[in-house]
Scaffold this active site. Structure first.
Site, PDB file in Angstrom:
ATOM      1  N   GLU A  31      33.727   2.585   6.431  1.00 32.04           N
ATOM      2  CA  GLU A  31      34.441   2.218   5.103  1.00 32.04           C
ATOM      3  C   GLU A  31      35.112   0.997   5.209  1.00 32.04           C
ATOM      4  O   GLU A  31      35.858   0.682   6.393  1.00 32.04           O
ATOM      5  CB  GLU A  31      35.344   3.345   5.010  1.00 32.04           C
ATOM      6  N   GLU A  85      35.991  11.982  10.235  1.00 33.18           N
ATOM      7  CA  GLU A  85      37.538  12.304  10.675  1.00 33.18           C
ATOM      8  C   GLU A  85      37.820  13.536  11.116  1.00 33.18           C
ATOM      9  O   GLU A  85      38.506  14.653  10.516  1.00 33.18           O
ATOM     10  CB  GLU A  85      38.581  12.120   9.246  1.00 33.18           C
TER      11      GLU A  85
HETATM   12  C1  GAL Z   1      39.355   7.316   4.925  1.00 33.76           C
HETATM   13  C2  GAL Z   1      38.543   8.606   4.604  1.00 33.76           C
HETATM   14  C3  GAL Z   1      37.849   8.672   3.177  1.00 33.76           C
HETATM   15  C4  GAL Z   1      39.209   8.384   2.234  1.00 33.76           C
HETATM   16  C5  GAL Z   1      39.946   7.150   2.653  1.00 33.76           C
HETATM   17  C6  GAL Z   1      40.959   6.614   1.688  1.00 33.76           C
HETATM   18  O1  GAL Z   1      39.857   7.279   6.022  1.00 33.76           O
HETATM   19  O2  GAL Z   1      37.207   8.646   5.364  1.00 33.76           O
HETATM   20  O3  GAL Z   1      37.738   9.928   3.035  1.00 33.76           O
HETATM   21  O4  GAL Z   1      40.230   9.308   2.551  1.00 33.76           O
HETATM   22  O5  GAL Z   1      40.107   6.842   3.740  1.00 33.76           O
HETATM   23  O6  GAL Z   1      40.772   6.744   0.625  1.00 33.76           O
HETATM   24 MG    MG Z   2      40.222  12.531   5.307  1.00 33.26          MG
END
Ligand code: GAL
Ligand code: MG
Length: 991
Positions: free
Chosen positions: A496, A432
């Site tokens: 993710e 990010e």
């Molecule tokens: C993603 C990010 C993570 C965490 C997650 C939400 O966008 O990469 O670090 O923030 O969202 O829990």
């Molecule tokens: Mg972040």
């Protein structure tokens, strides 16, 4: 210029980054690889002197004066915020200061650490001081002399301290500063924590050479034989190289020519996450007057993209991964070796085969474990500048050449240290941080050191330089589309998904189905492994804090509590769900004519199923085994589906449902890999038998009492609610049933809440009694209650009719019919639940049910739940989410029993059709009100909720909403519940 604001200096006097390895004096030590046996090893972990300052400038300049003033003590490693200094603070995206890079607040918490030690070095030897992680900027001083500084919190820093070292009484000072220009690159979603948080140690270079070793393995055609390439850099010494396997020397490796050795190794055992075969290269280094040994563990494996697919040793793999932060509820960023080991062992137990080190390199030891146990790793650079997104100039520093050195430094140091780990299959450039020239520079620098691995960066949306496409929390439709794109595309992974915040996520099976369907989708990484909540003791109870609980503002509340394991390390329901969804053995039952066939699919990528034992068992609904058989599986190959005829089984009397249960276990250890269940025979349906009885009916003011010698029911004729239902003087129902459309919001409801609460007022129902009659029948008494149930200011609602049929022996048959009445335009698109709540006697603390279990289950999260008869206590049915929320429901419950602790009295409930049941010793209002697990106020009764249905869990705290099928709509319903007192068990004569 303040060095902690100087973007041109990433360090001063820091040694070049080298691979993680140790030097040993003897071959045996080298083979044992004990850290303590490292030449000159001395751990500097332990109690250090300490003092906390509000600005770095406030620290006395005079070394002696400073040394004397360090009058407090702190443990190393630790985070000072958890030791009572500074302020705990959690933000997801925001920098807690103005964005004016590279400058940081003048008021800049600073911790000065002091440590006294003895250390002897001989002539020609160099003493290396190694920090595995210090957050964030730090300067090192020894015996009054400045040694150097470093930035990059989750990266290793080494300094040569030989020059100023004395044999005795060395005074080491480390000045750690919280904010630096580097902080702009460390905006990961986590607690802001500072200090020396990873181990510190000393070791020696006895020949003075700070050499480096790089191992590479290249398969030759057919992937049988490999070329082993060993490079030894920065040395003039001679080296002899030997290959060891399981502590035995198997061969000498070709000598180095110009620092490089190339050797063909015939048919080595290959490393994959499923076959983590490791070899050890022993380098015998012959210096000027010294001889020592360096062991490096490695594996033969190749990572390559073949036809749009990530392949290991030529075979496409599927990633069943998780994202893991370094976290401990007591110690913050400090993670012990034991915990790392437990993490890795748990991952393996739960069918996880990959881990992304979100969002920074971990300690070296973690990768050693991944090599040894077999996990694919995406090793991520310590780099995130998420807060810039809110300025509208997301690439502010990512696309600014002035910052290039800082970006490249973070990539290079990670790769240099970790380059010999076979588990690492991808380098990740960070998280990010938008995109820009500094990422391309980093990409180039990494490929120069190591071109054998793929590079991953989610911020490179077009995969212009990233070797794979990667997205986060992608919804199902989009994912299907991505799967279908194939021509000339790179592989696609989800770095993710499946946000495990609170109760959830739902919908994991659907993700897996889509990802398994398209070859270029190669799996993903669940967010995230461990809840990042802080353990607190208050009033003798343990509870867990999150953002805002330390008066930290602004904060992202419990958004850091989104792991698959609870802070006490117990696996969440979601982790069991993950285990089932990630199962490597898929089964189906096929009925052909009269023959039953079991279809078994091997979803491993490399290993066959010959090490697996199948335990096949026919069970009745009470769990009684009717027939069972063990069978070692044949060598079903990766990807292969095979069918086997299995013995059919049926019972004549048909009084219970019959299931086939399949358990796949590791033959050697008995470890359960996965299980499945099929309904084989449904029991014959029987009409309940009701005995007739005579009742006395009394009406007195608002009450209607119906009773005979054994049972008693009291209705409130004004509300229509049952206020007591008792048998033989023991009260069962204390009040109810009340209709409800509400659940204590789960985190995944967060974006529905506003509408649910403020437009449709689903939590504000009221009832209007439209009719209350009773009638004597041939068998007993029938009471019928008609109501209109609606929510505040709503033009829609329910007409509900409850028919109570009272029979003999305390039996009650309750029939409920609900008809939606919609007289308006605006209606909710989704309801949290449609249910009926009963307040029941709290003495009945034991709960058993025939339905889905043993763990809580919801319509889009029940892959790991199986039909069976389960027992628990009301107390244990509570699932202790850090942020209290709806929990503990069980679907498909056909019958249930509530009994007292001694099982002397109780009630049986039968649901027709089977329904979702929840029972707790608190109300949903109390659950909703509580912000922490220790704040849930217990009620003097238990609350039993029988749901017509609930909406699924979805993943909307971060990800897609519930799929259509799991969104509960306003709908008509009928349901029937039979209540029956349970016979007291005859006391056994014990003599
Ligand atoms: C993603 C990010 C993570 C965490 C997650 C939400 O966008 O990469 O670090 O923030 O969202 O829990
Ligand atoms: Mg972040």
């Amino acid at each position: 210029m303040k060095p902690w604001e100087n973007i041109h200096a990433v360090a001063d006097n820091r040694l070049q980054p080298v691979a993680a390895f140790n030097r040993y004096q003897t071959l045996q030590d080298a083979l044992d690889m004990e850290e303590e046996a490292t030449i000159g090893f001395q751990s500097l972990n332990g109690l250090w002197q300490f003092r906390y300052f509000h600005t770095p400038e406030e620290v006395p300049q005079n070394f002696i004066e400073l040394w004397k003033s360090l009058n407090e003590q702190i443990e190393v490693p630790s985070c000072w915020q958890l030791k009572g200094y500074d302020q705990m603070h959690y933000t997801d995206v925001l920098y807690p200061f103005p964005i004016n890079p590279p400058f940081v607040p003048t008021e800049n918490p600073t911790g000065v650490y002091g440590y006294e030690f003895d250390y002897e070095v001989n002539k020609g030897e160099r003493a290396i001081l190694q920090f595995e992680g210090v957050s964030a900027y730090f300067e090192v001083y020894l015996n009054g002399e400045y040694i150097g500084f470093s930035k990059g919190s989750r990266l290793e820093s080494r300094f040569d301290i030989s020059e100023y070292l004395k044999p005795n009484g060395n005074q080491l000072i480390v000045k750690v500063v919280k904010w630096s220009d580097g902080t702009y690159l460390e905006d990961q979603d986590m607690w802001w924590l500072s200090g020396i948080f990873r181990p510190v140690r000393l070791y020696k270079l006895i020949d003075g050479e700070d050499l480096d070793i790089q191992i590479d393995t290249q398969p030759q055609e057919g992937y049988e034989d490999f070329q082993l390439s060993v490079q030894i850099k920065h040395t003039k010494s001679n080296a002899r190289l030997y290959l060891y396997e399981n502590g035995k020397r198997i061969r000498e490796v070709n000598p180095l020519i110009d620092g490089k050795s190339l050797t063909t190794i015939l048919a080595p055992k290959r490393w994959t996450a499923e076959t983590p075969h490791l070899y050890t290269l022993i380098c015998e280094i012959e210096g000027k007057d010294d001889f020592y040994f360096i062991p490096v563990k490695f594996g033969f494996r190749e990572v390559r993209i073949i036809q749009n697919q990530i392949c290991i040793n030529g075979v496409p793999i599927f990633l069943n991964g998780v994202n893991r932060h370094d976290f401990n509820p007591k110690n913050g960023l400090v993670v012990s070796r034991e915990q790392m080991k437990s993490d890795v062992e748990m991952m393996k137990t739960f069918n996880i085969n990959a881990v992304r080190t979100a969002h920074y390199p971990n300690q070296s030891y973690f990768y050693e474990l991944c090599d040894e146990y077999g996990l694919y790793v995406i090793d991520e650079a310590d780099l995130e500048c998420h807060g810039f997104e809110n300025t509208g100039v997301y690439d502010w520093i990512s696309d600014n050449q002035l910052w290039e050195k800082q970006y490249v430094d973070r990539g290079v140091r990670m790769v240099e240290r970790d380059k010999n780990h076979p588990s690492i299959i991808m380098w990740s450039l960070g998280n990010e941080s938008s995109s820009g020239q500094n990422f391309t520079a980093m990409y180039g620098a990494i490929k120069q050191i190591d071109s054998s691995r793929l590079i991953h960066y989610e911020g490179d949306k077009q995969a212009a330089y990233s070797d794979v496409y990667t997205t986060m929390y992608t919804n199902y439709e989009k994912l299907e589309q991505l799967g279908k794109l194939s021509e000339g595309r790179k592989p696609h992974i989800l770095c993710e998904y499946g946000h495990a915040m609170g109760n959830g996520p739902g919908g994991l099976e659907e993700y897996q189905r889509i990802m398994r369907k398209y070859s270029r989708l190669q799996g993903g990484f669940i967010w995230e492994w461990y809840d990042q909540a802080i353990e607190i003791e208050r009033d003798g109870e343990t509870t867990y804090f999150y953002g805002g609980d330390f008066k930290d503002t602004p904060n992202n509340s419990n958004f850091c509590v989104d792991g698959l394991i609870h802070p006490d390390r117990s696996p969440s329901t979601a982790l069991y769900e993950v285990k089932k969804v990630f199962e490597p053995i898929k089964t189906e039952l096929i009925q052909e004519n009269k023959q039953l066939k079991l279809s078994i699919q091997n979803l491993y990528d490399f290993i066959d199923l010959s090490t697996i034992q199948l335990e096949l068992c026919y069970l009745n609904e009470e769990g009684g085994c009717l027939f069972s058989k063990m069978k070692n599986l044949p060598a079903i190959l990766p990807g292969e589906i095979r069918q086997f005829p299995i013995e059919t089984f049926s019972v004549q009397d048909g009084t219970q449902d019959i299931y086939l249960r399949l358990r796949f276990k590791q033959q050697e250890t008995g470890h359960l890999v996965t299980e499945n269940q099929f309904l084989i025979q449904k029991k014959k349906s029987t009409e309940p038998h009701f005995e007739s009885a005579k009742f006395k009916v009394e009406q007195e003011h608002m009450k209607l009492t119906i009773q005979n010698e054994s049972s008693k029911a009291v209705f409130n004729q004004v509300t229509g609610l049952l206020e007591t239902y008792a048998y033989q003087g023991e009260v069962f129902i204390q009040q109810g049933p009340r209709m409800t459309l509400w659940r204590a919001p789960i985190d995944n409801d967060m974006y529905q809440l506003k509408e649910w609460q403020e437009t449709f007022f689903l939590n504000k129902l009221s009832e209007q009694l439209r009719g209350f009659d009773y009638q004597e029948t041939a068998d007993g008494i029938t009471v019928s209650v008609r109501k209109y149930v609606g929510a505040l200011n709503q033009g829609w609602g329910y007409e509900v009719e409850l028919t109570y049929n009272f029979f003999g022996k305390g039996m009650l048959n309750l029939f409920i019919e609900g008809k939606p009445k919609i007289n308006c335009v605006e209606i909710p698109k989704m309801l949290p639940r449609i249910g009926f709540e009963f307040q029941v006697n709290q003495q009945l603390s034991e709960f058993s049910w025939y339905g889905l279990g043993p763990r809580e289950n919801y319509s889009d999260s029940k892959a790991s739940a199986f039909m069976g008869t389960y027992h628990s206590t009301v107390e244990n049915l509570h699932v202790p989410y850090v942020f209290p929320q709806e929990n503990g429901a069980h679907m498909n419950v056909e019958y249930a029993a509530l009994q007292d602790g001694k099982k002397e009295s109780g009630w049986k409930l039968s649901m027709n059709p089977p329904r979702m049941l929840t029972i707790h010793d608190y109300t949903k209002e109390a659950l909703e009100k509580a912000m922490h697990s220790d704040e849930i106020e217990k009620s003097p009764f238990n609350v039993l909720t029988i749901d017509i249905a609930q909406s699924g869990l979805g993943s909307n705290s971060c990800g897609p909403e519930q799929q259509e099928a799991h969104r509960l709509k306003i709908q008509p319903f009928v349901t029937e519940i039979n209540f029956e007192p349970m016979k007291r068990e005859e006391k056994q004569d014990e003599h």
